[in-house]
Structure formats: C-alpha cells, structure tokens
Design a protein around this motif. Structure first.
Motif, PDB file in Angstrom:
ATOM      1  N   ASP A  56       0.806  -1.219   0.000  1.00 12.19           N
ATOM      2  CA  ASP A  56       0.000   0.000   0.000  1.00 12.19           C
ATOM      3  C   ASP A  56       0.837   1.267   0.000  1.00 12.19           C
ATOM      4  O   ASP A  56       0.282   2.375  -0.051  1.00 12.19           O
ATOM      5  CB  ASP A  56      -0.932   0.021   1.219  1.00 12.19           C
ATOM      6  N   ASP A  57       2.159   1.171   0.034  1.00 11.52           N
ATOM      7  CA  ASP A  57       3.000   2.363   0.156  1.00 11.52           C
ATOM      8  C   ASP A  57       2.743   3.368  -0.963  1.00 11.52           C
ATOM      9  O   ASP A  57       2.727   4.580  -0.733  1.00 11.52           O
ATOM     10  CB  ASP A  57       4.482   1.961   0.152  1.00 11.52           C
ATOM     11  N   GLU A  58       2.572   2.861  -2.184  1.00  9.34           N
ATOM     12  CA  GLU A  58       2.430   3.778  -3.321  1.00  9.34           C
ATOM     13  C   GLU A  58       1.054   4.441  -3.384  1.00  9.34           C
ATOM     14  O   GLU A  58       0.805   5.287  -4.235  1.00  9.34           O
ATOM     15  CB  GLU A  58       2.704   3.039  -4.642  1.00  9.34           C
ATOM     16  N   LEU A  59       0.152   4.074  -2.497  1.00 11.18           N
ATOM     17  CA  LEU A  59      -1.182   4.659  -2.524  1.00 11.18           C
ATOM     18  C   LEU A  59      -1.206   6.076  -1.964  1.00 11.18           C
ATOM     19  O   LEU A  59      -2.111   6.850  -2.253  1.00 11.18           O
ATOM     20  CB  LEU A  59      -2.157   3.788  -1.722  1.00 11.18           C
ATOM     21  N   LEU A  60      -0.220   6.410  -1.129  1.00 11.51           N
ATOM     22  CA  LEU A  60      -0.230   7.694  -0.426  1.00 11.51           C
ATOM     23  C   LEU A  60       0.769   8.676  -1.022  1.00 11.51           C
ATOM     24  O   LEU A  60       1.853   8.279  -1.462  1.00 11.51           O
ATOM     25  CB  LEU A  60       0.094   7.483   1.050  1.00 11.51           C
ATOM     26  N   PRO A  61       0.432   9.973  -1.013  1.00 13.01           N
ATOM     27  CA  PRO A  61       1.387  10.983  -1.461  1.00 13.01           C
ATOM     28  C   PRO A  61       2.458  11.187  -0.392  1.00 13.01           C
ATOM     29  O   PRO A  61       2.316  10.695   0.739  1.00 13.01           O
ATOM     30  CB  PRO A  61       0.505  12.224  -1.622  1.00 13.01           C
ATOM     31  N   PRO A  62       3.534  11.924  -0.697  1.00 14.42           N
ATOM     32  CA  PRO A  62       4.600  12.137   0.283  1.00 14.42           C
ATOM     33  C   PRO A  62       4.098  12.711   1.612  1.00 14.42           C
ATOM     34  O   PRO A  62       4.619  12.362   2.670  1.00 14.42           O
ATOM     35  CB  PRO A  62       5.525  13.132  -0.436  1.00 14.42           C
ATOM     36  N   GLY A  63       3.098  13.562   1.564  1.00  8.37           N
ATOM     37  CA  GLY A  63       2.581  14.176   2.790  1.00  8.37           C
ATOM     38  C   GLY A  63       1.611  13.304   3.558  1.00  8.37           C
ATOM     39  O   GLY A  63       1.094  13.717   4.607  1.00  8.37           O
ATOM     40  N   GLY A  64       1.339  12.103   3.052  1.00 16.82           N
ATOM     41  CA  GLY A  64       0.401  11.219   3.721  1.00 16.82           C
ATOM     42  C   GLY A  64      -1.038  11.663   3.534  1.00 16.82           C
ATOM     43  O   GLY A  64      -1.349  12.570   2.747  1.00 16.82           O
ATOM     44  N   ILE A  65      -1.931  11.035   4.286  1.00 17.88           N
ATOM     45  CA  ILE A  65      -3.356  11.324   4.152  1.00 17.88           C
ATOM     46  C   ILE A  65      -3.683  12.766   4.530  1.00 17.88           C
ATOM     47  O   ILE A  65      -4.583  13.389   3.967  1.00 17.88           O
ATOM     48  CB  ILE A  65      -4.173  10.329   5.001  1.00 17.88           C
ATOM     49  N   ALA A  66      -2.927  13.324   5.489  1.00 18.86           N
ATOM     50  CA  ALA A  66      -3.211  14.687   5.947  1.00 18.86           C
ATOM     51  C   ALA A  66      -3.107  15.703   4.819  1.00 18.86           C
ATOM     52  O   ALA A  66      -3.770  16.745   4.849  1.00 18.86           O
ATOM     53  CB  ALA A  66      -2.261  15.060   7.083  1.00 18.86           C
ATOM     54  N   GLY A  67      -2.269  15.414   3.810  1.00 19.32           N
ATOM     55  CA  GLY A  67      -2.096  16.357   2.715  1.00 19.32           C
ATOM     56  C   GLY A  67      -3.139  16.244   1.621  1.00 19.32           C
ATOM     57  O   GLY A  67      -3.102  17.016   0.655  1.00 19.32           O
TER      58      GLY A  67
END
Length: 246
Positions: A56-67
């Motif tokens: 699942d790593d590639e599902l999130l942007p660098p800033g994570g869900i908060a971004g």
C-alpha cells in the motif's frame, strides 16, 4: 437485503461517503482525517489478510493522508474498498464484497451520467429517435457500461462470456424447448444489475427473465438516478410463483 452484504467482510464501513459528513470546521477536518486513517488501516489489514503480497506504500502521497483533500481521501478509501473486493473475489472466490462495491460505484456512475445526459439534452445536443427520455437513457446505458468496464479492468477483474462477472452479455435460460437468453446490464455471481430511468418490478417480463436464467440470481438490483429514486433490490421470488408468470 443485498446478497453481497451477507458475505461481506466483518469490518463494517459506512456506505455514506466520509467527505462532508462532519461539516466544514477545523475540528471536523481533524475528525475526517482520523476517520480516514482508521478506515485506511483497517482496509489495508483486510486486504493483506487475503493477499499478503499487497503493498500500500504507493497509494499515499509524500505528505500522507493529511495532505489530501477530503475528496481525495474519499477516493483513496473507495479504491481500497475495491482492492479488498477484488482480493476476496479473485483469491477467495467470494463475490459478496464485489457486489456491494459495484453497487456503490454504479449509483455514482448512473448519477453522473444522468446529469451529463440531461445537460446535453437541454442544450439540444442529443438526437432522440423516439423521445428525450430514450435519448437520455441510451446515453446513460453506454456511459455507465464503459465506466464499469474501465473499473473492472483497472482492478484486474475478469468479465465477459464464461466468467462469473459479465457486462452486457447474454445470460442463458435452458429448457426442454431449447435455449433463450436475457442480457442484464451486468451480473456478478448471484446478483444481476440493471441501470434504468424507469421503475421496474417483478411483474416486468425482463425481470422475470433475469430470474429464470441458468445462473439463478438471488436478486436483481435496479439502479436509477438518485433524483428518480435511486437503487433498490428485487429479491428472487419462490420458483413456484416465478413460473406462474411464464
């Protein structure tokens, strides 16, 4: 009442979208983030239990869900729900979660296609053969069918003749007198799906024909645009009653 709900994973996630649920304040954004994180972790764990190779790593942007924006968070959760449904279907042979997620997807797709078709009709860009409603219905049929194929392709879900999932393919009925068929808009396991502008009931020959198919669907799910009433389920009647309508 929906067949897939009986076999859905134990994890309970609301069918309502999380965006807009908590309001618009800073506090609500924090609650939205917390809800998204909770659903994200639970869904990833669910998928990995079925498919340990899932990453699942590639599902999130660098800033994570908060971004992410609220809509992007909702899209992320919806994609994970489909990942889970695809894993259950392809690895465990359990169509229940895929039935549920397909219904969620189809309601949104039908609503969007209907809004677009009405706009085209209002601008006189549709050329109806018989009526405005027919032109709008044809637009919705084609657009939603294309969208569903794209969805299944993107998650590697096989569909078509001979598969347990079909899109606009024949569903045969074998009898002593020969073989006939109906063409549901889609079928997944023991549930047929029909997107339409009009209300339909078990008294319609088309619906009775779906139930008489060799695939023996337990339910026909009717998906209408939300402003026309939305989706509802027609459960399979007892066979004795079904064949009284032959």
């Amino acid at each position: 009442m929906f067949p897939g709900l009986l076999d859905a994973p134990a994890l309970a996630i609301p069918l309502a979208p999380i965006d807009g649920f908590f309001g618009v304040s800073a506090v609500s954004d924090e609650a939205n983030l917390e809800a998204t994180l909770g659903q994200y972790r639970a869904l990833v764990e669910d998928v990995k239990q079925v498919d340990p190779s899932f990453v699942d790593d590639e599902l999130l942007p660098p800033g994570g869900i908060a971004g992410l924006t609220w809509q992007a968070r909702t899209n992320l959760i919806n994609n994970l729900r489909m990942e889970r449904a695809a894993a259950y279907y392809q690895i465990l042979g359990n169509a229940g979660p895929l039935q549920v997620e397909t219904l969620r997807f189809l309601q949104d797709a039908v609503d969007a296609a209907y809004e677009e078709a009405v706009s085209e009709a209002d601008a006189s860009r549709l050329q109806p053969r018989l009526s405005r409603e027919e032109a709008i219905g044809n637009w919705v049929d084609f657009t939603v069918r294309k969208d569903l194929k794209k969805l299944f392709d993107s998650f590697g879900i096989p569909y078509g003749p001979g598969e347990d999932a079909t899109i606009n393919n024949r569903d045969y009925e074998s009898s002593e007198s020969g073989q006939s068929y109906r063409i549901p808009d889609a079928r997944i396991g023991d549930a047929s799906f029909d997107w339409t502008l009009s209300s339909k009931t078990i008294s319609a020959p088309q619906i009775r024909g779906f139930f008489r198919a060799d695939s023996l669907p337990r339910a026909v799910v009717i998906i209408r645009p939300s402003e026309l009433g939305g989706a509802y389920l027609i459960p399979r009647p007892p066979d004795a009653w079904l064949y009284l309508w032959l």
